[in-house]
Motif scaffolding. Structure first.
Motif, PDB file in Angstrom:
ATOM      1  N   LEU A  86       0.866  -1.170   0.000  1.00 39.59           N
ATOM      2  CA  LEU A  86       0.000   0.000   0.000  1.00 39.59           C
ATOM      3  C   LEU A  86       0.903   1.220   0.000  1.00 39.59           C
ATOM      4  O   LEU A  86       1.632   1.470   0.959  1.00 39.59           O
ATOM      5  CB  LEU A  86      -0.919   0.016   1.228  1.00 39.59           C
ATOM      6  N   LEU A  87       0.876   1.958  -1.099  1.00 33.24           N
ATOM      7  CA  LEU A  87       1.696   3.157  -1.221  1.00 33.24           C
ATOM      8  C   LEU A  87       0.901   4.347  -0.703  1.00 33.24           C
ATOM      9  O   LEU A  87      -0.267   4.523  -1.063  1.00 33.24           O
ATOM     10  CB  LEU A  87       2.098   3.379  -2.679  1.00 33.24           C
ATOM     11  N   GLU A  88       1.549   5.157   0.127  1.00 30.99           N
ATOM     12  CA  GLU A  88       0.903   6.345   0.677  1.00 30.99           C
ATOM     13  C   GLU A  88       1.657   7.571   0.186  1.00 30.99           C
ATOM     14  O   GLU A  88       2.879   7.651   0.319  1.00 30.99           O
ATOM     15  CB  GLU A  88       0.906   6.293   2.203  1.00 30.99           C
ATOM     16  N   ALA A  89       0.921   8.504  -0.392  1.00 29.42           N
ATOM     17  CA  ALA A  89       1.533   9.719  -0.930  1.00 29.42           C
ATOM     18  C   ALA A  89       1.881  10.650   0.224  1.00 29.42           C
ATOM     19  O   ALA A  89       0.993  11.182   0.885  1.00 29.42           O
ATOM     20  CB  ALA A  89       0.589  10.402  -1.898  1.00 29.42           C
ATOM     21  N   GLY A  90       3.182  10.823   0.478  1.00 28.07           N
ATOM     22  CA  GLY A  90       3.617  11.785   1.488  1.00 28.07           C
ATOM     23  C   GLY A  90       3.340  13.202   1.007  1.00 28.07           C
ATOM     24  O   GLY A  90       2.927  14.073   1.767  1.00 28.07           O
ATOM     25  N   GLU A  91       3.543  13.412  -0.277  1.00 28.43           N
ATOM     26  CA  GLU A  91       3.249  14.685  -0.942  1.00 28.43           C
ATOM     27  C   GLU A  91       2.604  14.352  -2.274  1.00 28.43           C
ATOM     28  O   GLU A  91       2.862  13.313  -2.859  1.00 28.43           O
ATOM     29  CB  GLU A  91       4.536  15.467  -1.204  1.00 28.43           C
ATOM     30  N   GLY A  92       1.772  15.243  -2.776  1.00 28.07           N
ATOM     31  CA  GLY A  92       1.106  15.007  -4.053  1.00 28.07           C
ATOM     32  C   GLY A  92      -0.144  14.160  -3.860  1.00 28.07           C
ATOM     33  O   GLY A  92      -0.522  13.822  -2.748  1.00 28.07           O
ATOM     34  N   ALA A  93      -0.775  13.821  -4.983  1.00 25.44           N
ATOM     35  CA  ALA A  93      -1.998  13.030  -4.956  1.00 25.44           C
ATOM     36  C   ALA A  93      -2.033  12.104  -6.159  1.00 25.44           C
ATOM     37  O   ALA A  93      -1.563  12.453  -7.242  1.00 25.44           O
ATOM     38  CB  ALA A  93      -3.218  13.948  -4.962  1.00 25.44           C
ATOM     39  N   PHE A  94      -2.597  10.942  -5.951  1.00 24.95           N
ATOM     40  CA  PHE A  94      -2.737   9.976  -7.040  1.00 24.95           C
ATOM     41  C   PHE A  94      -3.945  10.337  -7.899  1.00 24.95           C
ATOM     42  O   PHE A  94      -4.934  10.874  -7.414  1.00 24.95           O
ATOM     43  CB  PHE A  94      -2.944   8.562  -6.487  1.00 24.95           C
ATOM     44  N   VAL A  95      -3.841  10.023  -9.175  1.00 30.00           N
ATOM     45  CA  VAL A  95      -4.980  10.108 -10.081  1.00 30.00           C
ATOM     46  C   VAL A  95      -5.399   8.690 -10.427  1.00 30.00           C
ATOM     47  O   VAL A  95      -4.636   7.741 -10.234  1.00 30.00           O
ATOM     48  CB  VAL A  95      -4.646  10.892 -11.375  1.00 30.00           C
TER      49      VAL A  95
END
Length: 190
Positions: A86-95
Motif C-alpha cells: 500500500l503506497l501512501e503519498a507523502g506529498e502530491g496526490a494519485f490520479v
C-alpha cells in the motif's frame, strides 16, 4: 467477451473444417453418418456459412458470462498470490483513470512484449484507491512468505511517476481530486 467467444467458435470450427478427413471422422462419430459425398457437401456448406457469418453462437451473452466467471476465479487466485504494497503519498496526490490501473514492466522478456500483470518478475501493477493511497502489485518471488500488505510512504516524484503510468494506461479519461492535479499530470505527460 461475447466477441471472444464468437471468435473462439470460428477458430475451432475453421480448424476442424479445414481437414476433410477429420471432419468426416467427427461427423461419423457424432451422428453415425457414413455418406462421403453428403459429408463433404455438409463440410463445404459449413465453410461457406462460417465465412459469411451464418454460423454464430446462439447464446453469446450466456457464454460470455460463463467465460467471465471462469476467468475471474483464475485471476483472483493470481492476484491473491502477488506481493501487495500500500503506497501512501507523502506529498502530491494519485490520479485514477477509466481503466482503474496502470501496468509497467521495466524489463520485458522480449522487445515486442507488452506491459502485463505477470509479464516479467519486475512487472508492476498500480491501482489508485484514493488521492493518498495506491495499491502496488508485483509478481510473487520463489522465496515469498506471506507477510501481509506493507505500507510504504513515497515522495512526490514517485507519485508523479505512478500518475504518468495511470495516464498512459487510460483509455479516455483520468480523474483527480482537483483540476490542478489532473492538469499537472497532463502537462508532465506532454
Amino acid at each position: 467477451i461475447s466477441r471472444l467467444a464468437q471468435t473462439s467458435l470460428q477458430t475451432l470450427l475453421a480448424a476442424r473444417l479445414a481437414d476433410p478427413d477429420a471432419f468426416a471422422d467427427d461427423l461419423a462419430e457424432a451422428l453415425g453418418v457414413d455418406d462421403p459425398e453428403g459429408i463433404e457437401r455438409q463440410r463445404k456448406w459449413m465453410v461457406s456459412a462460417l465465412k459469411d457469418g451464418r454460423i454464430k453462437l446462439g447464446n453469446p451473452k450466456e457464454i460470455a458470462v460463463d467465460l467471465l466467471l471462469q476467468s475471474i476465479g483464475d485471476t483472483a487466485q493470481l492476484i491473491y498470490q502477488m506481493r501487495w504494497d500500500l503506497l501512501e503519498a507523502g506529498e502530491g496526490a494519485f490520479v485514477t483513470s477509466d481503466r482503474g490501473l496502470g501496468m509497467h514492466d521495466p524489463d520485458p522478456p522480449y522487445p515486442w512484449s507488452g506491459h502485463a500483470i505477470l509479464s516479467s518478475p519486475g512487472a508492476e501493477t498500480t491501482i489508485p484507491l484514493d488521492p493518498q493511497h495506491c495499491l502496488l502489485l508485483r509478481p510473487p518471488t520463489a522465496s515469498q512468505v506471506d507477510t501481509g500488505v506493507s505500507r510504504i510512504e513515497i515522495d512526490s516524484r514517485r507519485v508523479s511517476l505512478l500518475n504518468l503510468r495511470t495516464y498512459g494506461f487510460a483509455s479516455d479519461y483520468i480523474f483527480a481530486d482537483s483540476q490542478k492535479v489532473a492538469t499537472d499530470v497532463r502537462s508532465e505527460a506532454k
